[in-house]
Write an enzyme that holds these catalytic residues in place. Structure first.
Site, PDB file in Angstrom:
ATOM      1  CG  ASP A  36      -2.037   1.121   1.241  1.00  0.00           C
ATOM      2  OD1 ASP A  36      -1.915   2.008   0.628  1.00  0.00           O
ATOM      3  OD2 ASP A  36      -3.082   0.666   1.889  1.00  0.00           O
ATOM      4  CG  HIS A  52     -12.331  -2.840 -13.095  1.00  0.00           C
ATOM      5  ND1 HIS A  52     -11.676  -2.057 -12.231  1.00  0.00           N
ATOM      6  CD2 HIS A  52     -13.536  -2.520 -13.089  1.00  0.00           C
ATOM      7  CE1 HIS A  52     -12.487  -1.204 -11.717  1.00  0.00           C
ATOM      8  NE2 HIS A  52     -13.569  -1.228 -12.088  1.00  0.00           N
ATOM      9  CG  HIS A 106      -8.874  -2.810  -2.323  1.00  0.00           C
ATOM     10  ND1 HIS A 106     -10.189  -1.857  -3.117  1.00  0.00           N
ATOM     11  CD2 HIS A 106      -8.655  -1.867  -1.200  1.00  0.00           C
ATOM     12  CE1 HIS A 106     -10.118  -0.781  -2.107  1.00  0.00           C
ATOM     13  NE2 HIS A 106      -9.580  -0.769  -1.281  1.00  0.00           N
TER      14      HIS A 106
END
Length: 153
Positions: A36, A52, A106
Site C-alpha cells: 500500500d 476489474h 481489494h
C-alpha cells in the site's frame, strides 16, 4: 459492473497493466498483491483480482476463494518476514458507505502491533433475540432471491 480486463480510469488496473509502479509482493494469473502506497504500518498489503471488479457482487465464487487463499498465504509471509507483526487484520470495504475509496475490489492485510495507532471505531449495538431472528429471516429471503449456481455471482 461485471468483471472486465481493465478499466482505463482505475488506479489498480493501471498497476496490473504496468502503467503505474507498485512494489509487487505476489502475482499469478488472477491475483496481484502489492505494498500500500499509504500504509497504516510497514508491511501493509493490498490484494486485488487482476480483472476489474468493483465489489463483492461482481466477483465470482472461484476468484473470491482464490483471492482469500492468497491473502492467507501472504499473512503467513508477513508474519515470517521480520517486519513487526504481532497480529493481522484483514479488511475489505464494499461500497461507499463502507468507505471503499478505490472501486476495484481489494483486501487490506494490515500487520498489527500492540502499540500501533490503527483503530476501527465501532458502536456495538444490543439487539433482542426477536430482532436478530427477524434479521436472519430477511437475509435468508435475500439468499433465496439471489439464488445462483456455485461459481457464478
Amino acid at each position: 459492473m461485471g468483471p472486465s480486463a481493465v478499466d482505463p480510469d482505475c488506479a489498480f488496473c493501471a498497476i496490473v497493466s504496468g502503467g503505474e509502479r507498485a512494489s509487487r509482493v505476489y502475482e499469478d494469473d488472477r491475483v496481484l498483491a502489492f505494498m500500500d502506497i499509504h500504509p497504516a504500518a510497514p508491511g501493509d498489503l493490498l490484494v486485488i483480482p487482476k480483472a476489474h471488479v468493483e465489489g463483492l457482487e461482481d466477483v465470482d465464487e472461484d476468484l473470491m476463494a482464490h483471492l482469500f487463499r492468497v491473502v492467507h498465504l501472504l499473512t503467513r509471509g508477513l508474519r515470517r518476514s521480520g517486519l513487526r507483526c504481532e497480529g493481522v487484520n484483514v479488511f475489505l470495504a464494499d461500497g461507499e458507505a463502507a468507505e471503499q475509496t478505490v472501486f476495484h475490489l481489494h483486501v487490506h492485510v494490515f500487520p498489527r502491533t500492540w502499540d500501533d495507532a490503527f483503530r476501527l471505531e465501532v458502536r456495538w449495538q444490543e439487539r433482542s433475540r426477536a430482532a436478530l431472528d427477524d434479521d436472519a429471516e430477511r437475509i435468508r429471503a435475500g439468499l433465496e432471491r439471489g439464488r445462483h449456481h456455485p461459481g457464478q455471482p
